[in-house]
Design an enzyme around this catalytic site. Structure first.
Site, PDB file in Angstrom:
ATOM      1  N   HIS A  71       0.794  -1.292   0.136  1.00  0.00           N
ATOM      2  CA  HIS A  71      -0.041   0.070  -0.064  1.00  0.00           C
ATOM      3  C   HIS A  71       0.803   1.223  -0.093  1.00  0.00           C
ATOM      4  O   HIS A  71       0.647   2.068  -0.704  1.00  0.00           O
ATOM      5  CB  HIS A  71      -0.885   0.012   1.284  1.00  0.00           C
ATOM      6  CG  HIS A  71      -1.793   1.102   1.269  1.00  0.00           C
ATOM      7  ND1 HIS A  71      -2.974   1.024   2.110  1.00  0.00           N
ATOM      8  CD2 HIS A  71      -1.862   2.353   0.663  1.00  0.00           C
ATOM      9  CE1 HIS A  71      -3.785   2.273   1.979  1.00  0.00           C
ATOM     10  NE2 HIS A  71      -3.116   3.009   0.827  1.00  0.00           N
ATOM     11  N   GLU A 120       1.294   8.304  -3.699  1.00  0.00           N
ATOM     12  CA  GLU A 120       2.413   7.866  -2.893  1.00  0.00           C
ATOM     13  C   GLU A 120       3.549   8.575  -2.428  1.00  0.00           C
ATOM     14  O   GLU A 120       3.881   9.017  -1.375  1.00  0.00           O
ATOM     15  CB  GLU A 120       2.619   6.225  -2.756  1.00  0.00           C
ATOM     16  CG  GLU A 120       1.326   5.222  -2.527  1.00  0.00           C
ATOM     17  CD  GLU A 120       0.705   5.736  -1.080  1.00  0.00           C
ATOM     18  OE1 GLU A 120       1.548   5.338   0.058  1.00  0.00           O
ATOM     19  OE2 GLU A 120      -0.431   5.492  -1.023  1.00  0.00           O
ATOM     20  N   HIS A 124       3.857  10.795   0.867  1.00  0.00           N
ATOM     21  CA  HIS A 124       4.802  10.211   1.794  1.00  0.00           C
ATOM     22  C   HIS A 124       6.127  10.428   1.350  1.00  0.00           C
ATOM     23  O   HIS A 124       6.925  10.601   2.053  1.00  0.00           O
ATOM     24  CB  HIS A 124       4.176   8.852   2.101  1.00  0.00           C
ATOM     25  CG  HIS A 124       2.725   8.794   2.391  1.00  0.00           C
ATOM     26  ND1 HIS A 124       2.346   9.257   3.571  1.00  0.00           N
ATOM     27  CD2 HIS A 124       1.741   8.362   2.030  1.00  0.00           C
ATOM     28  CE1 HIS A 124       1.027   8.999   3.519  1.00  0.00           C
ATOM     29  NE2 HIS A 124       0.654   8.328   2.787  1.00  0.00           N
TER      30      HIS A 124
END
Length: 253
Positions: A71, A120, A124
């Site tokens: 993920h 992502e 992040h």
């Protein structure tokens, strides 16, 4: 003998010096206390179970993989740390075969889709880049793949007989098996039981790492819960920390 009185300029100079000295000290304390919004303490390698991801999104996906996929790799603090550092798929061109297999976009299955990786990286990866081993897009995605293979969650679960299907497992037994093998505690999330049911559905397993990229215990905190709930906007159901009760590990949506 008359004592010389300090001039106004000397007083101002001394005042500025003391002010800068104080500011420097408080800045150092700020760093020590991790008060910078982009300072983080640990990395979270998040695996999700594709069949459950599809179930959470009203079955809006085709032929999900029947193995745990990535993920994301999330710092425990900070989001969107550098909005000017845009995702560039060309920087990870040699990683694409592994990315498509182990870090697929479950909900948008087009082989040419990069929207999940872009999300992502921007949310992040730009924060994870605060440390040298992750300070480029290739390093970030490459290291996430390395850690995924190092953990090798799929192989271990099969080895101890925890397999997807119609069998229900006690979550306490799953936790005990994982902790015993890896030597650290994970964080496991499930879809809560539906009305008139007693069985939760496993959906996500997190492994935590230090800044030195060594496994460490995961702890349940408000920060982690925020990451879990806000990283993907599911339309139908939400994940929560699993209870130590019967748990479904579905093979099909």
């Amino acid at each position: 003998m008359n004592k010389m009185k300090p001039s106004l300029s000397h007083c101002l100079t001394l005042g500025y010096f003391l002010m800068f000295f104080y500011c420097g000290c408080t800045s150092a304390k700020c760093l020590e206390r991790d008060c910078h919004p982009h300072t983080w303490d640990k990395l979270i390698l998040v695996h999700h179970w594709p069949v459950t991801v599809c179930k959470m999104n009203m079955n809006d996906c085709d032929d999900p993989p029947q193995f745990w996929t990535i993920h994301g790799l999330w710092p425990d603090k900070g989001e969107d740390c550098n909005r000017t550092w845009h995702f560039n798929v060309n920087e990870i061109e040699d990683l694409l075969p592994d990315m498509k297999q182990y870090w697929p976009d479950i909900l948008h299955s087009s082989l040419n889709s990069t929207r999940f990786w872009k999300h992502e990286w921007q949310k992040h990866g730009t924060c994870a880049a605060a440390i040298e081993p992750l300070n480029s897009q290739k390093k970030y995605f490459g290291k996430a793949l390395d850690l995924y293979h190092k953990v090798d969650l799929n192989s271990y679960l099969l080895k101890v007989g925890i397999k997807p299907g119609h069998t229900h497992y006690q979550m306490s037994a799953i936790k005990e098996a994982l902790t015993s093998f890896y030597g650290v505690t994970q964080k496991i999330q499930c879809i809560p039981p539906e009305e008139d049911e007693d069985v939760q559905t496993i959906g996500q397993i997190e492994f935590c790492f230090t800044k030195e990229l060594e496994l460490r215990n995961c702890t349940h905190s408000k920060t982690n819960s925020f990451l879990m709930q806000n990283n993907l906007k599911f339309r139908h159901e939400e994940l929560s920390i699993c209870n130590d009760t019967l748990t479904s590990y579905p093979l099909e949506v």
